[in-house]
Design a protein around this motif. Structure first.
Motif, mmCIF file in Angstrom:
data_model
loop_
_atom_site.group_PDB
_atom_site.id
_atom_site.type_symbol
_atom_site.label_atom_id
_atom_site.label_comp_id
_atom_site.label_asym_id
_atom_site.label_seq_id
_atom_site.Cartn_x
_atom_site.Cartn_y
_atom_site.Cartn_z
ATOM 1 N N ARG A 1 -24.197 -22.826 28.436
ATOM 2 C CA ARG A 1 -23.848 -21.504 27.918
ATOM 3 C C ARG A 1 -22.862 -21.605 26.764
ATOM 4 O O ARG A 1 -22.955 -20.883 25.772
ATOM 5 N N VAL A 2 -21.898 -22.474 26.900
ATOM 6 C CA VAL A 2 -20.883 -22.662 25.862
ATOM 7 C C VAL A 2 -20.417 -24.105 25.907
ATOM 8 O O VAL A 2 -20.396 -24.729 26.968
ATOM 9 N N VAL A 3 -20.081 -24.639 24.737
ATOM 10 C CA VAL A 3 -19.560 -26.006 24.650
ATOM 11 C C VAL A 3 -18.355 -25.985 23.716
ATOM 12 O O VAL A 3 -18.404 -25.395 22.633
ATOM 13 N N ARG A 4 -17.270 -26.622 24.152
ATOM 14 C CA ARG A 4 -16.082 -26.783 23.297
ATOM 15 C C ARG A 4 -15.764 -28.257 23.202
ATOM 16 O O ARG A 4 -15.551 -28.921 24.212
ATOM 17 N N ASP A 5 -15.760 -28.782 21.991
ATOM 18 C CA ASP A 5 -15.532 -30.214 21.789
ATOM 19 C C ASP A 5 -14.784 -30.429 20.482
ATOM 20 O O ASP A 5 -15.258 -30.031 19.410
ATOM 21 N N GLN A 6 -13.607 -31.009 20.567
ATOM 22 C CA GLN A 6 -12.822 -31.391 19.397
ATOM 23 C C GLN A 6 -12.576 -30.205 18.449
ATOM 24 O O GLN A 6 -12.631 -30.349 17.232
ATOM 25 N N GLY A 7 -12.331 -29.050 19.024
ATOM 26 C CA GLY A 7 -12.008 -27.891 18.194
ATOM 27 C C GLY A 7 -13.200 -27.132 17.675
ATOM 28 O O GLY A 7 -13.031 -26.183 16.891
ATOM 29 N N VAL A 8 -14.403 -27.499 18.086
ATOM 30 C CA VAL A 8 -15.616 -26.779 17.687
ATOM 31 C C VAL A 8 -16.210 -26.120 18.935
ATOM 32 O O VAL A 8 -16.512 -26.801 19.916
ATOM 33 N N ILE A 9 -16.368 -24.801 18.876
ATOM 34 C CA ILE A 9 -16.880 -24.024 20.000
ATOM 35 C C ILE A 9 -18.216 -23.414 19.607
ATOM 36 O O ILE A 9 -18.330 -22.786 18.549
ATOM 37 N N THR A 10 -19.221 -23.593 20.449
ATOM 38 C CA THR A 10 -20.541 -23.027 20.191
ATOM 39 C C THR A 10 -21.076 -22.387 21.466
ATOM 40 O O THR A 10 -20.749 -22.820 22.571
ATOM 41 N N ALA A 11 -21.912 -21.365 21.284
ATOM 42 C CA ALA A 11 -22.474 -20.662 22.439
ATOM 43 C C ALA A 11 -23.765 -19.981 22.038
ATOM 44 O O ALA A 11 -24.017 -19.720 20.855
ATOM 45 N N GLY A 12 -24.572 -19.659 23.049
ATOM 46 C CA GLY A 12 -25.761 -18.853 22.830
ATOM 47 C C GLY A 12 -25.394 -17.376 22.828
ATOM 48 O O GLY A 12 -24.337 -16.975 23.324
ATOM 49 N N GLY A 13 -26.282 -16.564 22.295
ATOM 50 C CA GLY A 13 -25.987 -15.153 22.105
ATOM 51 C C GLY A 13 -25.790 -14.354 23.371
ATOM 52 O O GLY A 13 -25.214 -13.260 23.337
ATOM 53 N N ALA A 14 -26.243 -14.857 24.517
ATOM 54 C CA ALA A 14 -26.074 -14.144 25.789
ATOM 55 C C ALA A 14 -24.807 -14.566 26.516
ATOM 56 O O ALA A 14 -24.607 -14.190 27.676
ATOM 57 N N SER A 15 -23.952 -15.323 25.857
ATOM 58 C CA SER A 15 -22.770 -15.893 26.517
ATOM 59 C C SER A 15 -21.469 -15.493 25.827
ATOM 60 O O SER A 15 -20.557 -16.310 25.665
ATOM 61 N N SER A 16 -21.372 -14.230 25.440
ATOM 62 C CA SER A 16 -20.185 -13.791 24.694
ATOM 63 C C SER A 16 -18.905 -13.896 25.518
ATOM 64 O O SER A 16 -17.833 -14.178 24.973
ATOM 65 N N LEU A 17 -18.986 -13.679 26.828
ATOM 66 C CA LEU A 17 -17.783 -13.770 27.660
ATOM 67 C C LEU A 17 -17.310 -15.216 27.767
ATOM 68 O O LEU A 17 -16.112 -15.501 27.633
ATOM 69 N N GLU A 18 -18.232 -16.125 27.986
ATOM 70 C CA GLU A 18 -17.878 -17.549 28.052
ATOM 71 C C GLU A 18 -17.372 -18.049 26.693
ATOM 72 O O GLU A 18 -16.449 -18.873 26.629
ATOM 73 N N PHE A 19 -17.981 -17.543 25.635
ATOM 74 C CA PHE A 19 -17.538 -17.874 24.276
ATOM 75 C C PHE A 19 -16.082 -17.464 24.097
ATOM 76 O O PHE A 19 -15.257 -18.252 23.618
ATOM 77 N N ALA A 20 -15.755 -16.240 24.489
ATOM 78 C CA ALA A 20 -14.381 -15.754 24.361
ATOM 79 C C ALA A 20 -13.415 -16.598 25.176
ATOM 80 O O ALA A 20 -12.306 -16.918 24.717
ATOM 81 N N ARG A 21 -13.819 -16.961 26.388
ATOM 82 C CA ARG A 21 -12.950 -17.787 27.237
ATOM 83 C C ARG A 21 -12.560 -19.079 26.529
ATOM 84 O O ARG A 21 -11.384 -19.481 26.538
ATOM 85 N N GLU A 22 -13.531 -19.731 25.890
ATOM 86 C CA GLU A 22 -13.240 -21.006 25.225
ATOM 87 C C GLU A 22 -12.433 -20.817 23.943
ATOM 88 O O GLU A 22 -11.603 -21.655 23.600
#
Length: 205
Positions: A147-168
């Motif tokens: 749903r979301v990946v955070r690695d070395q200061g780069v955060i990416t997510a799919g469009g259905a994962s806005s809450l998880e995106f915000a968390r990261e």
């Protein structure tokens, strides 16, 4: 000193993908260091854009005037506007500037294509809407179907994962203490009185 979190505005912006990020960066409740960050919107130019939902938005600053050195993060919401090659190239180059300066970058949905095209995803684990959404690029072996990946200061997510995106995003910015962040996520995910109580308690501890 207040640092700027730049929020990209593109035509046909996906309204639902940036809301949690903008609100929790700008609202002072529950933050560890209130006043540390502010949201500023950035457009390709200062011309207004229309979101997918038909909302008219006016950028605070044009892309050419972004001061990377004083920024905290670049956030790129998705939307149909990323299909415009000029938009993807311009914001992709801005993302490269942020990374070169050691600043974090976050992209969700269609905006991840701009990062792939700019080479920002070549050496970090990442995700997008689905396998193959990013086309041909140098970091394909590092794609993760999550749903979301955070690695070395780069955060990416799919469009259905806005809450998880915000968390990261909030985790990367250290906006909340870790227990508060997890309680905030649980409350928004579950919407229960118990979860809200945990959020309030996490701040009072």
């Amino acid at each position: 000193m207040t640092q700027t979190v730049y929020l990209a505005l593109t035509d046909q912006l996906a309204d639902w993908e940036y809301g949690h990020v903008a609100a929790q960066v700008n609202i002072q409740h529950f933050q560890q260091n209130p006043g540390r960050y502010e949201i500023r919107t950035v457009g390709l130019t200062l011309d207004p854009i229309r979101t997918v939902g038909g909302v008219r938005m006016l950028p605070d600053v044009a892309l050419a005037d972004v001061v990377v050195e004083d920024a905290a993060m670049l956030v790129l919401p998705g939307g149909d506007g990323w299909e415009d090659a000029a938009v993807a190239t311009a914001f992709g180059e801005l993302a490269r500037r942020f990374r070169a300066a050691g600043k974090p970058v976050a992209a969700i949905c269609g905006a991840t294509v701009a990062l792939a095209g700019a080479g920002v995803l070549d050496d970090v684990a990442h995700t997008s809407n689905f396998v193959g959404a990013l086309g041909t690029y140098g970091g394909a072996a590092l794609y993760r179907d999550e749903r979301v990946v955070r690695d070395q200061g780069v955060i990416t997510a799919g469009g259905a994962s806005s809450l998880e995106f915000a968390r990261e995003v909030l985790a990367e910015l250290e906006t909340f203490a870790s227990p508060t962040l997890e309680a905030w996520y649980e409350w928004n995910r579950d919407d229960t009185a118990e979860a809200f109580g945990k959020l309030v308690a996490s701040v009072q501890e």
